[in-house]
Design an enzyme around this catalytic site. Structure first.
Site, PDB file in Angstrom:
ATOM      1  N   PHE A 212      -7.064  -3.527   5.101  1.00  0.00           N
ATOM      2  CA  PHE A 212      -5.845  -3.349   4.318  1.00  0.00           C
ATOM      3  C   PHE A 212      -4.922  -2.321   4.992  1.00  0.00           C
ATOM      4  CE2 PHE A 212      -8.911  -5.254   1.427  1.00  0.00           C
ATOM      5  CZ  PHE A 212      -8.165  -6.312   0.941  1.00  0.00           C
ATOM      6  N   SER A 213      -4.456  -1.306   4.280  1.00  0.00           N
ATOM      7  CA  SER A 213      -3.401  -0.455   4.829  1.00  0.00           C
ATOM      8  C   SER A 213      -3.866   0.507   5.911  1.00  0.00           C
ATOM      9  CB  SER A 213      -2.713   0.319   3.712  1.00  0.00           C
ATOM     10  OG  SER A 213      -1.910  -0.550   2.936  1.00  0.00           O
ATOM     11  N   THR A 214      -5.149   0.586   6.167  1.00  0.00           N
ATOM     12  CA  THR A 214      -5.578   1.301   7.370  1.00  0.00           C
ATOM     13  C   THR A 214      -4.944   0.657   8.597  1.00  0.00           C
ATOM     14  OG1 THR A 214      -7.616   2.037   6.308  1.00  0.00           O
ATOM     15  CG2 THR A 214      -7.605   2.037   8.700  1.00  0.00           C
TER      16      THR A 214
END
Length: 402
Positions: A85-87
């Site tokens: 995801f936003s990593t």
């Protein structure tokens, strides 16, 4: 807590294996990180995960364990990878920073300088830096697009270029949970010619030997662990989630692209091959903790002869651009140019550290002051927005060991 730690490094492998099927390598002095990793399975609802720590360009922790698929009990292996995801946003921010370093982009220049169509609907003065720090007011497309249209990427890019912002850019910030990646990706394509997935593969992942993809090739699907949904929140956590992510809220729009990424018949779209194969540079990176930590280590130092960013570029990219209540996430957030920065809501190690959390709990960051780079990925989704207890326990254990 479980059992005493081994007294010698030679005993660590046997100790890890005997504790919940955890495997890997831990340098002397970093055994407490392994203890916390094991405790996460016992005390913090872990299913499958990996964690990695570098210090001054050298790997000191690389551990993994649990189940890659909770339905089949397939074990998590060293080769296992997961949607983070936003990593992924950290990888995207590194790509933009490299192009700034090369003189192909300038944070202070307008986006329209590189992407003329973006000037439409009053966006002619939006800078690259404002775009990278969630100030552009483009949290979703208007009108909304279908998932099939989104996975083609071009319809999203064209819609964002044409539409008016939700607020006057530069006057406020709100998390561009998914659109951030396509906006940054189009900047990469305009100045370099390659898509961001290609650029990342050739300029970042390739030189460092990372198992990290933005747009997963079909021949790498065998690595992918299965995401497991977060436990249903209750009480204050449920109230906060409703406030942030209910349909029609800025958060709900930003996090799901107006419902396009909502589960279909109970299936999370990110558990499907078409979503993993598209380039969603804010959310669909597929990787493991070893690659995340190695990538960040190469932003603050040299790793096997490779350094991604020089010191001046790092200082520029991690300089605070916004800090305060977020128009999408409601809670206070703090950002540099694409990177989350340490604060109470986004716990890293200390001021000066930079990186990015991902939905569910994954995390990658670097701390130039200590020389530490950190990666953590998992398949059991946590219920919070950031600062997952599993990741925070691991990063604090690593910090204490340095």
């Amino acid at each position: 807590m479980v059992g005493p730690l081994p007294s010698t490094v030679d005993d660590m492998t046997d100790w890890l294996t005997s504790h919940g099927g955890v495997h890997g390598q831990v340098a002397e002095g970093f055994e407490p990180v392994a203890q916390v990793f094991v405790d996460n399975f016992a005390d913090r609802n872990e299913t499958g995960a990996s964690a990695c720590v570098y210090v001054d360009g050298e790997r000191v922790v690389n551990i993994w364990g649990g189940a890659a698929n909770h339905k089949t009990n397939e074990p998590w292996r060293e080769e296992s990878a997961i949607v983070v995801f936003s990593t992924t946003k950290g990888a995207t921010a590194i790509c933009i920073a490299r192009l700034v370093q090369e003189g192909k982009l300038d944070y202070d220049q307008t986006v329209a300088t590189y992407w003329p169509e973006f000037a439409a609907a009053g966006k002619q003065d939006v800078t690259v830096g404002q775009l990278m720090s969630h100030q552009a007011g483009l949290i979703s497309t208007d009108p909304p697009l279908s998932l099939d249209e989104i996975l083609q990427v071009t319809p999203v890019v064209e819609a964002l270029a044409a539409q008016a912002p939700l607020w006057e850019p530069g006057t406020d910030h709100g998390y561009h949970a998914l659109t951030y990646g396509w906006l940054a990706g189009e900047l990469v394509r305009r100045v370099d010619g390659r898509t961001i997935g290609q650029y990342f593969a050739e300029e970042v992942a390739g030189p460092l030997g990372l198992d990290f993809w933005i747009g997963l090739p079909e021949d790498q699907e065998w690595r992918v662990a299965r995401l497991r949904g977060a436990p249903r929140p209750s009480g204050e956590a449920l109230d906060l989630m409703r406030k942030i992510a209910s349909p029609g809220t800025n958060g709900g729009r930003a996090l799901t692209m107006d419902g396009a990424f909502a589960p279909i018949d109970g299936v999370d779209p990110f558990n499907t091959q078409p979503v993993r194969a598209s380039e969603i540079p804010a959310a669909n990176g597929v990787t493991n903790a070893a690659s995340v930590a190695r990538m960040y280590a190469a932003t603050i130092g040299t790793v096997d002869g490779v350094r991604l960013l020089d010191e001046a570029t790092v200082d520029k990219a991690r300089a605070e651009q916004v800090f305060g209540p977020d128009q999408s996430l409601v809670l206070p957030t703090r950002f540099g140019y694409g990177f989350m920065l340490h604060c109470d809501e986004l716990v890293l190690t200390q001021d000066g550290a930079f990186g990015h959390y991902g939905a569910g709990g994954s995390l990658g960051f670097a701390d130039p002051a200590t020389g530490m780079a950190f990666g953590y990925v998992m398949n059991q989704m946590g219920g919070g927005i950031a600062s997952d207890p599993r990741a925070v326990a691991l990063l604090q254990a690593a910090q204490a060991c340095i």
